[in-house]
Design an enzyme around this catalytic site. Structure first.
Site, PDB file in Angstrom:
ATOM      1  N   HIS A 172       0.854  -1.416   0.319  1.00 62.09           N
ATOM      2  CA  HIS A 172       0.292  -0.138  -0.116  1.00 62.09           C
ATOM      3  C   HIS A 172       0.879   1.341   0.269  1.00 62.09           C
ATOM      4  CE1 HIS A 172      -3.796   2.394   1.393  1.00 62.09           C
ATOM      5  NE2 HIS A 172      -2.404   3.036   1.888  1.00 62.09           N
ATOM      6  N   GLU A 173       2.206   1.701   0.999  1.00 65.48           N
ATOM      7  CA  GLU A 173       2.390   2.216   0.990  1.00 65.48           C
ATOM      8  C   GLU A 173       3.343   3.180  -0.336  1.00 65.48           C
ATOM      9  OE1 GLU A 173       1.866   5.240   2.956  1.00 65.48           O
ATOM     10  OE2 GLU A 173       0.771   3.167   3.983  1.00 65.48           O
ATOM     11  N   HIS A 176       1.740   4.473  -3.252  1.00 70.57           N
ATOM     12  CA  HIS A 176       1.319   5.421  -2.913  1.00 70.57           C
ATOM     13  C   HIS A 176       2.513   6.057  -4.205  1.00 70.57           C
ATOM     14  CE1 HIS A 176      -2.092   6.589  -0.532  1.00 70.57           C
ATOM     15  NE2 HIS A 176      -1.861   5.499   0.464  1.00 70.57           N
ATOM     16  N   TYR A 187      -5.195  14.580  -2.845  1.00 70.43           N
ATOM     17  CA  TYR A 187      -5.252  13.549  -1.483  1.00 70.43           C
ATOM     18  C   TYR A 187      -6.564  14.333  -0.562  1.00 70.43           C
ATOM     19  CZ  TYR A 187      -3.684  10.027   1.700  1.00 70.43           C
ATOM     20  OH  TYR A 187      -3.480   9.079   1.928  1.00 70.43           O
ATOM     21  N   GLU A 196      -6.281   6.253  -2.532  1.00 66.60           N
ATOM     22  CA  GLU A 196      -6.418   5.852  -1.298  1.00 66.60           C
ATOM     23  C   GLU A 196      -6.476   3.752  -1.690  1.00 66.60           C
ATOM     24  OE1 GLU A 196      -5.225   4.555   1.934  1.00 66.60           O
ATOM     25  OE2 GLU A 196      -4.284   6.653   1.754  1.00 66.60           O
ATOM     26  N   ASP A 269      -9.679  13.376   7.784  1.00 62.03           N
ATOM     27  CA  ASP A 269      -9.308  12.779   6.771  1.00 62.03           C
ATOM     28  C   ASP A 269      -9.437  13.181   5.612  1.00 62.03           C
ATOM     29  OD1 ASP A 269      -7.884  10.410   6.045  1.00 62.03           O
ATOM     30  OD2 ASP A 269      -9.778   9.188   5.770  1.00 62.03           O
ATOM     31  N   HIS A 274      -9.591   7.569   3.594  1.00 61.14           N
ATOM     32  CA  HIS A 274      -8.763   6.310   3.679  1.00 61.14           C
ATOM     33  C   HIS A 274     -11.306   5.478   3.787  1.00 61.14           C
ATOM     34  CE1 HIS A 274      -5.212   7.647   4.781  1.00 61.14           C
ATOM     35  NE2 HIS A 274      -4.930   6.775   4.562  1.00 61.14           N
TER      36      HIS A 274
END
Ligand SMILES: [Zn+2]
Lengths: 380, 101
Positions: A172-173, A176, A187, A196, A269, A274
């Site tokens: 996931h990271e 990005h 974002y 996301e 958020d 998310h």
């Protein structure tokens, strides 16, 4: 002042050519500029791909991992502990970050021919043991950062384990980073939720790829193993059934919607990036189940082509739907099983594929060319 | 009267944790520690907006201090927290996580 639309804008080429031939001198000039800019982008992307191919032919020229230890501090990247080719060390978090970024690199390289995050062999840097009691992981724009969860609280109060424990979180990271170098989705709001979602999609695919699981065999859970035994839950999110990952007296209930009718409007958020990612997540899941087999092969390729060639920084869910449909048509043929699967996937979450070009992009282009609805009305 | 409002949003889970501390209601030694940490951070002179633009999944913190005639709110991210503020941030984060509001 009218800004030139993003050069990553998806332009209907026939429309541009029309304007270049028949518009006013100013319109023609701008249309030509836009065509040229798009050509340059395509050429740059082609060149990057060719360079990546050359790099990969050189032994060791591709995957370059570096894992650092922040020693509970916040200075990045910290002390280098393990680099490419080094044997495992005694610290599990270091080895997990090393192995996880390796599998992520391999998936992108083997399935899509991509050489690292920038498709140009960028070093994969990870820092573990970030801060004390840091129950999170993030991408800072240049590297991955992982905390150890609630290690500073008494065992009975801990909710989170160390964040390298879940391979899909590592995927996931890193994704990005890929997104940053490609569509560069904003974002916040829908673009942010798409950002996301792409990270969840490839995070999950990294796990499926490592386990050699088909879409049917996969659990489609994000962050399995991350929650401690104190929490009633199986992970952070479910792509299959958004909103069902956890329901716990302390942690609360998984807030993700799986359909547009449940879209969450919030200022927290970054507009719920998310939270609303559950909607495109489920569209991917349904598409992958319709197509069947290993999800990274066809469904992952359709999404990859959309991320790297079609989406722009302000894209919406509707645009993502239209463009994945377009990508599926280009890859597998119009009206193919795969293209129809994409249509079904988005329909399941309440989004109907439109036959029109994405409106946000088109609107900005028309404004740039002085062809807004109003202007056209006046010229008559 | 001194009041600290602390909120953490974003992060990989997108879950909010928050804290509302009235320093007069805390045990005196804890109130003293927090007051000292606020002083060390020179809180009222910190810039209001320090949210990092390119971080993904990082936490976003909002911290407000109400004291006598002054109110100040600052927003910052993991990578942009002023160093002088870090000890206070660690203290508040742990309280918020332990309490799980
Ligand atoms: Zn993320």
């Amino acid at each position: 002042m009218v800004q030139q639309p993003s050069i990553y804008c998806i332009l209907p080429p026939h429309l541009l050519r029309e304007i270049a031939q028949r518009g006013t001198p100013l319109q023609r000039e701008r249309a030509l500029q836009t065509i040229q800019a798009a050509e340059q982008v395509r050429a740059r992307r082609r060149l990057a791909r060719e360079l990546a191919g050359l790099m990969a032919a050189v032994p060791g020229g591709g995957k370059q991992r570096f894992v650092y230890d922040a020693r509970e501090g916040t200075t990045l990247p910290g002390a280098l502990i393990r680099k490419e080719g080094d044997p495992p060390v005694s610290d599990a978090a270091v080895n997990e970050a090393y192995d996880g970024s390796g599998v992520t690199y391999d998936l992108f390289y083997e399935a899509y021919g991509r050489n690292s995050l920038d498709n140009n062999g960028l070093d994969l840097k990870s820092t573990v043991h970030y801060e004390k009691g840091y129950d999170n992981a993030f991408w800072d724009g240049q590297q991955m950062v992982y905390g150890d969860g609630d290690e500073d609280l008494p065992a009975s109060e801990r909710l989170f384990n160390r964040f390298t424990i879940a391979l899909d979180i590592i995927g996931h990271e890193l994704t990005h980073g890929v997104t940053q170098f490609e569509a560069n989705l904003a974002y916040w709001d829908q673009a942010g939720a798409l950002n996301e979602s792409f990270s969840d999609v490839y995070g999950s695919l990294v796990k499926q790829y490592q386990r050699r699981q088909t879409a049917q065999q996969a659990d489609w859970i994000i962050g399995e193993g991350l929650l401690t035994a104190n929490v009633k839950g199986v992970g952070l999110r479910s792509m299959k059934q958004p909103g069902s990952a956890y329901d716990d007296p302390i942690l609360g209930k998984d807030p993700q919607p799986g359909h547009m009718k449940d879209y969450v409007t919030t200022v927290e958020d970054n507009g719920g990036v998310h939270i609303n990612s559950g909607i495109p997540n489920r569209a991917f899941y349904v598409t992958a189940m319709e197509i069947g087999g290993f999800a990274w092969e066809k469904t992952g390729l359709i999404w990859y082509k959309t991320l790297t060639n079609k989406l722009t920084d302000r894209s919406t869910f509707q645009e993502a739907a239209n463009l994945t449909f377009e990508a599926a048509g280009e890859l597998f043929g119009k009206n193919s099983l795969e293209q129809n699967a994409v249509k079904t996937g988005w329909a399941e979450v309440g989004i109907t594929i439109g036959s029109q070009a994405p409106t946000g992009c088109l609107t900005s282009l028309l404004a740039y060319l002085g062809l807004t609805t109003q202007a056209r009305g006046q010229s008559k | 009267m001194k009041r600290i409002l602390f909120e953490r949003t974003g992060g990989l889970t997108g879950r909010k944790v928050s804290l509302d501390l009235d320093l007069d209601q805390l045990p005196p030694d804890q109130a003293r520690t927090l007051s000292l940490l606020l002083e060390q951070a020179d809180f009222f002179n910190l810039p209001a907006d320090l949210v990092p633009p390119s971080a993904r999944d990082a936490f976003i913190y909002t911290l407000t201090l109400e004291a006598e005639m002054q109110v100040h709110t600052i927003r910052f991210g993991d990578t942009t927290a002023p160093n002088a503020l870090r000890p206070l941030l660690e203290d508040l984060s742990q309280r918020a996580r332990a309490r799980r509001v």
